[in-house]
Design an enzyme around this catalytic site. Sequence first.
Site, short mmCIF file in Angstrom:
data_model
loop_
_atom_site.label_atom_id
_atom_site.label_comp_id
_atom_site.label_asym_id
_atom_site.label_seq_id
_atom_site.Cartn_x
_atom_site.Cartn_y
_atom_site.Cartn_z
CG MET A 36 -17.18 -18.47 -31.79
SD MET A 36 -18.75 -19.31 -31.67
CE MET A 36 -18.27 -20.99 -31.99
CD GLU A 41 0.21 -22.76 -34.83
OE1 GLU A 41 0.36 -22.40 -33.64
OE2 GLU A 41 0.71 -22.14 -35.80
CG HIS A 43 -8.41 -19.73 -33.49
ND1 HIS A 43 -8.50 -20.79 -32.63
CD2 HIS A 43 -9.67 -19.53 -33.95
CE1 HIS A 43 -9.75 -21.21 -32.56
NE2 HIS A 43 -10.49 -20.46 -33.36
CB VAL A 182 -3.93 -25.04 -39.21
CG1 VAL A 182 -2.78 -25.59 -38.40
CG2 VAL A 182 -3.55 -23.72 -39.87
CB SER A 192 -12.48 -24.68 -30.14
OG SER A 192 -11.84 -23.58 -30.75
P1 AMP Z 1 -14.05 -20.39 -34.33
O1 AMP Z 1 -13.36 -19.85 -33.13
O2 AMP Z 1 -14.14 -21.88 -34.35
O3 AMP Z 1 -15.35 -19.68 -34.62
O4 AMP Z 1 -13.10 -20.05 -35.56
C1 AMP Z 1 -12.65 -18.75 -35.81
C2 AMP Z 1 -11.94 -18.72 -37.13
O5 AMP Z 1 -10.84 -19.63 -37.09
C3 AMP Z 1 -12.83 -19.15 -38.29
O6 AMP Z 1 -12.55 -18.33 -39.43
C4 AMP Z 1 -12.39 -20.57 -38.53
O7 AMP Z 1 -12.61 -21.01 -39.85
C5 AMP Z 1 -10.92 -20.48 -38.22
N1 AMP Z 1 -10.39 -21.81 -37.93
C6 AMP Z 1 -10.84 -22.71 -37.02
N2 AMP Z 1 -10.14 -23.87 -37.11
C7 AMP Z 1 -9.23 -23.68 -38.09
C8 AMP Z 1 -8.21 -24.50 -38.69
N3 AMP Z 1 -8.00 -25.75 -38.27
N4 AMP Z 1 -7.48 -23.98 -39.69
C9 AMP Z 1 -7.70 -22.72 -40.13
N5 AMP Z 1 -8.62 -21.90 -39.63
C10 AMP Z 1 -9.39 -22.37 -38.63
#
Ligand code: AMP
Length: 304
Positions: A36, A41, A43, A182, A192
Amino acid sequence: MKIAATIAEARALIAALREERRGSAQGNAVGFVPTMGYLHEGHASLLRRSRAESGISVLSIFVNPIQFGPGEDLDRYPRSEKADLELAGREGVDVVFLPSVDEMYPEERKATVTVTGVTERLCGASRPGHFDGVATVVSKLFHIVKPDKAFFGAKDAQQVAVLQKMVTDLNMDVEIVPCPIVREEDGLALSSRNVYLSSEQRREALVLSRSLREAAVLIETDVSVTSRQITNQVTKAIETSPLAEIDYVELLTFPNLEPLVADRELSDLRQSGGSVILAVAVKFGTTRLIDNVIMKLKEAPLHV
Ligand code: AMP
């Protein structure tokens, strides 16, 4: 790096790359990272994994309205297209799919993907309809991008379990690859949504990773500890923060996300080598944070 705003452009760009890289050294398998945006880091770690395991790397950035409930943060979800594209460029992304809401949902939607069972607890219980929104958009994105592998963070562990079930049950020809969480150096899981936190909330939010870490040690070292003792300990630790408002603290089997009951307690799972997830969702002001630890249980060491 190419940017596609429409579904037709994304399909054409990916098909052309598939053709172009057929038989090349790095291959033409498509790795896909759906996000999104407001990339960090966490992502970036998924994009690196995708690049390492696939000849073609595709990133999507789409704030999916149908996975937000009424009163959630859809309207203020952070965005930063320019910084996101810079990060994508640095991580060797080939195609960024950046559709508008109208492009993804041009007319009233009559088809929804629903996964039952694994959506009953945790965020599925506190955010009704959330995983229908996630499964539906990820299914649409899979049909557009046609990835061989898709990379998801264990930060959203229930999401991984839901999508794994979706692709298995619906015979989708894509491998879901879970990737480690991470964290900041002090333990806070990257998100985010961390930008919403005041410095005081940010400081107190460390109680999540700290209490999970302590509970993980207890699970590993105390063979007679029960699931209730673990969740009580984590709840008490989080309650020491005056700014924290607990949504849930749960210890469940993983990936089926079933409660630990009398005949399926930690001690039984140890013998069968099962896995558990200890997951928390906690609000700091209006910001809801989630974190978890997944552990494969080992049998007790023999005392001699
Ligand atoms: P989002 O943009 O929040 O929908 O996340 C997109 C992808 O990034 C999803 O697969 C999340 O699980 C992954 N993601 C978000 N935060 C982290 C993190 N701290 N460590 C690893 N993957 C993450």
